[in-house]
Design a protein around this motif. Sequence first.
Motif, mmCIF file in Angstrom:
data_model
loop_
_atom_site.group_PDB
_atom_site.id
_atom_site.type_symbol
_atom_site.label_atom_id
_atom_site.label_comp_id
_atom_site.label_asym_id
_atom_site.label_seq_id
_atom_site.Cartn_x
_atom_site.Cartn_y
_atom_site.Cartn_z
ATOM 1 N N ASP B 403 39.303 -8.850 -25.670
ATOM 2 C CA ASP B 403 39.612 -9.146 -24.372
ATOM 3 C C ASP B 403 41.427 -9.973 -24.491
ATOM 4 O OD1 ASP B 403 39.156 -10.158 -21.406
ATOM 5 O OD2 ASP B 403 40.059 -11.848 -22.601
ATOM 6 N N THR B 404 42.064 -9.372 -23.636
ATOM 7 C CA THR B 404 43.611 -9.676 -23.952
ATOM 8 C C THR B 404 43.667 -11.078 -23.973
ATOM 9 O OG1 THR B 404 44.241 -7.794 -22.812
ATOM 10 C CG2 THR B 404 45.617 -9.658 -22.858
ATOM 11 N N ASN B 405 42.600 -12.225 -23.169
ATOM 12 C CA ASN B 405 43.055 -13.583 -23.254
ATOM 13 C C ASN B 405 42.529 -14.022 -24.429
ATOM 14 O OD1 ASN B 405 43.987 -14.244 -20.590
ATOM 15 N ND2 ASN B 405 42.273 -13.469 -19.794
ATOM 16 N N PHE B 407 42.607 -12.348 -27.411
ATOM 17 C CA PHE B 407 43.469 -11.980 -28.137
ATOM 18 C C PHE B 407 44.701 -12.888 -28.138
ATOM 19 C CE2 PHE B 407 47.778 -9.853 -29.311
ATOM 20 C CZ PHE B 407 47.298 -9.166 -30.325
ATOM 21 N N LEU B 408 45.115 -13.257 -26.877
ATOM 22 C CA LEU B 408 46.255 -14.088 -27.095
ATOM 23 C C LEU B 408 45.919 -15.538 -27.675
ATOM 24 C CD1 LEU B 408 47.653 -13.377 -23.298
ATOM 25 C CD2 LEU B 408 48.707 -12.629 -25.596
ATOM 26 N N SER B 674 55.327 -21.263 -21.216
ATOM 27 C CA SER B 674 54.567 -20.173 -21.310
ATOM 28 C C SER B 674 53.538 -19.947 -20.217
ATOM 29 C CB SER B 674 53.909 -19.399 -22.710
ATOM 30 O OG SER B 674 54.144 -20.791 -23.542
ATOM 31 N N THR B 677 55.280 -18.770 -17.326
ATOM 32 C CA THR B 677 55.312 -17.305 -17.149
ATOM 33 C C THR B 677 54.217 -16.425 -17.050
ATOM 34 O OG1 THR B 677 57.330 -17.924 -18.947
ATOM 35 C CG2 THR B 677 56.392 -15.746 -18.682
ATOM 36 N N MET B 678 53.221 -16.955 -17.743
ATOM 37 C CA MET B 678 51.946 -16.009 -17.542
ATOM 38 C C MET B 678 51.524 -16.066 -16.053
ATOM 39 S SD MET B 678 49.727 -16.220 -20.928
ATOM 40 C CE MET B 678 49.761 -17.613 -21.385
ATOM 41 N N LYS B 679 51.483 -17.142 -15.197
ATOM 42 C CA LYS B 679 51.248 -17.081 -14.090
ATOM 43 C C LYS B 679 52.047 -16.376 -13.069
ATOM 44 C CE LYS B 679 48.912 -21.740 -13.680
ATOM 45 N NZ LYS B 679 48.898 -23.031 -12.815
ATOM 46 N N ALA B 680 53.243 -16.425 -13.400
ATOM 47 C CA ALA B 680 54.227 -15.586 -12.419
ATOM 48 C C ALA B 680 53.750 -14.089 -12.779
ATOM 49 C CB ALA B 680 55.644 -15.753 -13.206
ATOM 50 N N LEU B 681 53.173 -13.980 -14.075
ATOM 51 C CA LEU B 681 52.905 -12.465 -14.230
ATOM 52 C C LEU B 681 51.620 -12.034 -13.662
ATOM 53 C CD1 LEU B 681 53.907 -11.785 -18.221
ATOM 54 C CD2 LEU B 681 54.906 -11.075 -16.089
ATOM 55 N N GLY B 682 50.990 -13.053 -13.173
ATOM 56 C CA GLY B 682 49.787 -12.687 -12.100
ATOM 57 C C GLY B 682 48.464 -13.069 -13.194
ATOM 58 N N PHE B 683 48.496 -13.804 -14.292
ATOM 59 C CA PHE B 683 47.455 -14.476 -15.026
ATOM 60 C C PHE B 683 46.766 -15.468 -14.055
ATOM 61 C CE2 PHE B 683 49.066 -12.125 -18.280
ATOM 62 C CZ PHE B 683 48.126 -11.955 -19.044
ATOM 63 N N ARG B 684 45.498 -15.543 -13.984
ATOM 64 C CA ARG B 684 44.747 -16.720 -13.027
ATOM 65 C C ARG B 684 44.619 -17.913 -13.966
ATOM 66 N NH1 ARG B 684 39.660 -14.220 -9.973
ATOM 67 N NH2 ARG B 684 40.773 -12.738 -8.726
ATOM 68 N N ASP B 687 42.131 -17.327 -16.640
ATOM 69 C CA ASP B 687 42.605 -16.520 -17.890
ATOM 70 C C ASP B 687 43.185 -17.142 -18.784
ATOM 71 O OD1 ASP B 687 41.771 -14.007 -16.724
ATOM 72 O OD2 ASP B 687 43.571 -13.910 -15.345
#
Lengths: 252, 774
Positions: B403-405, B407-408, B674, B677-684, B687
């Motif tokens: 899952d991408t999260n 992974f990160l 960061s 940033t991720m929130k701006a990209l639409g991460f909840r 996430d």
Amino acid sequence: MIITATGIVKAFGAGDERRNVLDGASVEIREGEFVSVMGPSGSGKSTLMFTLSGMDRLDGGQVLFDGRDLSTLSENDLADLRRADMGFVFQQPTLLSNLNILDNVILASMHDNRRDVDSIKQRAMTLLERAGIAELADRDITQASGGQLQRVGICRALMNDPKVLFGDEPTGALNSSAADEIMRLLAEIHRNGTTIMLVTHDIKVAARTQRVLFLLDGKIAGEFEAGEYRGASEELKDREERLMAWLTEIGF
Amino acid sequence: MQMYFSMIRNDFLRSKTTTLITMLFVAAAATLLSLAAILVVSLPAAIDTLMTQAKTPHFTQMHAGEVDLDRLAAFATERSEVEDHQVVEFLNIDGARIAFEGRSLAGSVQDNGFSVQNENFDLLLDLNGDVIKVANGEVYVPIAYMQEGLAGMGDRVDVAGKKLTVAGFVRDSQMNSLLSSSKRFLVSPSDYAAIRSYGSIEYLIEFRLDDLSALGAFEAAYADAGLEANGPTLTYPLFRTLNAISDGLMIAVILLVTSLVVVIAFLCIRFTLLAKIEEDYSEIGVMKAIGIRLTDIKRIYLAKYIAVAATGALLGLALSFAFRSMVLENIRLYMGEPEGSTLAVVVGTAGVAIVLLAIVAYVNRVLNRFRTISATEAIRFGKSQDQPPSARRFRLGDNRLLDTNVFLGVKDVLARKKLYVTMLMVLVAAAFIVVVPQNLYNTIASPSFISYMGAADSDMRLDVQQTDDIAAKTAAVSAALEDDPSVSRISMLLTRAFNVRTDDGTDERIKVELGDHSVFPLVYSQGRAPAADDEIALSVMNADELGKSTGDTLTVLVGGEARSLTVTGVYSDVTQGGKTAKAAFDDPSAEVMWGVINVELASGSILEDKIAEYGERFAFAKVSSVDEFAAQTYGGTIRSVGLASGVSIAVALIISVLITLLFMKMLVAKDRHSIATMKALGFRNADIRRQYAARSVLVVATGVVSGTLLANTVGEALAGQVIAQFGGSSFGFVVDPVAAYVLSPLLIAVAVLAATHFGTLGVKMTTIADNIKE
Ligand SMILES: Nc1ncnc2c1ncn2[C@@H]1O[C@H](COP(=O)(O)OP(=O)(O)OP(=O)(O)O)[C@@H](O)[C@H]1O
Ligand SMILES: [Mg+2]
């Protein structure tokens, strides 16, 4: 109308310090438009952009984004909306330092659907190519210049083919030739049909947009219809002068 | 000063939790250190006081059998170093004939003996440290029985029909310790006379010397003189050790935990400090650029940590005074109020001061990193870091599995390994201190452990001691058991006394257990059991004393002639004072000390009946269950280790939770850009928090696996060292796999994940506007 904002109010500070940064501003942005917002430093340009995109909550008024009232949406709905329909470019690159350039670009798309890795990567490479930085894809973000990173940011913002691309002084930290390239890229993106809203205090930047809104005392004090810019440099001189004249008239 | 104060206050308000946790660890370290100091100072002082007040004998020979008083007196006058001597009667009465308020001591493996108060030395003291004067009808009971809750003040005691009342408790400088297998009750001379015929008399032949340094020579002279010696020989240093052992273990445990906590306190400081430096990176650069001197910048940071550490240290010192009486309880009870308490305070405070200084020095060292921050770089780039090549190869674009999260999260751990090392180390330590005591507990609580301790792993044991014609009686019991169909295995071992010719030509008495040692095999720390006639095995204590190890030869006088025996093995032994030997030959001419018969029953369910049956049939034998024997020999140790294991699990969990909480809060603060940033990209929020959970899972998994591995290698060796103190060295953990490999790791993981959950609540509060808007 992709964005309709009416009488929006946003206040900051507590107690006696509290004041309305936005005080009944109304804005409309049409689909496919290339708009810029100007205003003195601290006038609330960034705050306007943040309220229109739902990243700052309103204290009054209403924002309709693509027909949806942002104040009715939850944090999660807003996050989903940003991921699906908005793109952002800020003054600083705001890239994740752990990830290389390609990974930064595909990040949000991978979050949604990592099964399509290949098509996601393909789209990212196309965008990077268009931005002229395809050869940087595998590099760490420490191995690129500020202008290049800003272009990476634009590619990242375009991955989801957003309904609106918001930019908060995307050229603010760049020298003039790097800024020029960014503006040319944005213009091209606009020509391909993307709605763009830019915040800037740079006349050269604003002069390339179709319409300039002037923010003062928390309201839109006026707007300047510049019309479509075709890309010739002598035309740009003329637009800058007309815009300058208007700004002086309105009291900038 | 004013400036420092307001900076410290602001910084404290901004990072309340992390500052508090750091302070907490400093306080804990200070508390423990100060407590350890108090104990270290008090214990020897208390032992000295007790042994001085009681005038403990310098040399005690226990003896069962006739005593030639005149010969002893002659020996004592002849030896110039002897100051005083006495022969004390110790009336050994079977536990079954002693009852407190109707409850008998039948199950006790202690030798319960009655004595009268001595006049000159070896005085029995009451709980005020005064010499007890017993009135008729009164009995003073060993403290241990009070602590076990068996006897209380005013209880009625029935001793072989004689009714007595508990008038107090005995502090016995010789037999206080649970490790000593005899316990003394004190009665008046006329009551003593009344019960004298109901028990067997053992003598304590006691000497006080002018000078303790003459003890070695005196011991040798006593042995040479061929005087009464049918029983263990005990000396002043041994009494000291016995008195010190249980509190000594407590000191060792506290010191161990202290060092751990000190390390953690340092980690916390390192951690918060580095994060703070990173946070202030560009400000530090600016300060440098405008020409503020490095020492001045350092002073600002140092001020905060001095404030935090000093507060923690003071708090710890105060706490240690609160806990003081708790850790001193045992000493107070068994030995009396220790003297030199001011010294204890001074030493404790000094220890805390040292920790404080170490912290300041450490902070100062970490702050030297400021030197490497160049003004221009700091301003231009903020933080700069390159990820290691291994992490670089781990690309999101190549990830199809995770899952991408997730992974990160994993990627972040790989990219910033150094950052996670701290948390990892703490979790390794946590797993270690959960697993080791637990395994140790499991091991010593397991039935087979007794075979490490010098006793057979059987069901029932019959002891024939302190009677006449032991050899014949033991053989009779053995024969009866052979005929019993419910008995599946039996071994009869007779212990006889022999003289050993030592390397310097003198003779020394040792007790050798003769018989077939293959029936209930012991675990040997070295070598194997003796099988042939010219072989012998020694207990660790004897081997040390005689300077022998496996393969050496030992000259023993068998049947009047010197016989050369090969040492086939060394084993640990906690029974019979620890000095034993085993051999397979027989020598009917040698004096018999005692006999032991080990019995394995076909079915465990009949154990109780068999104990009753044989107890009745052979009144002269002491019949006991081996489990009971084990429980009473080292049941206290098992309980203590069990308690220690519980405490260390709790400590490990608390530490894991606090560190994780601290770590996660700092990460969220550090990563706020960061996150925004991720929130701006639409991460909840969920996430992003899942990314942190993934980091935690990876770290906790690595930590727990390596901690458990370490526990079973290094930890096992360490525990072996502890066991070696009791005489064993071929030590291996008996592991309860479910508890050690499933439950404990799970417990730590759950604690860490819960802490991660609470530690990352800050993700919600990290807004895009606060961190990105310009
Ligand atoms: N999150 C916030 N909390 C408190 N005050 C804020 C916050 N965001 C903005 N402000 C205040 O609101 C006012 C407008 O800020 P904003 O960043 O929108 O201005 P701006 O026009 O973008 O300025 P600039 O041209 O310098 O970027 C400023 O006075 C700022 O201090
Ligand atoms: Mg702004």
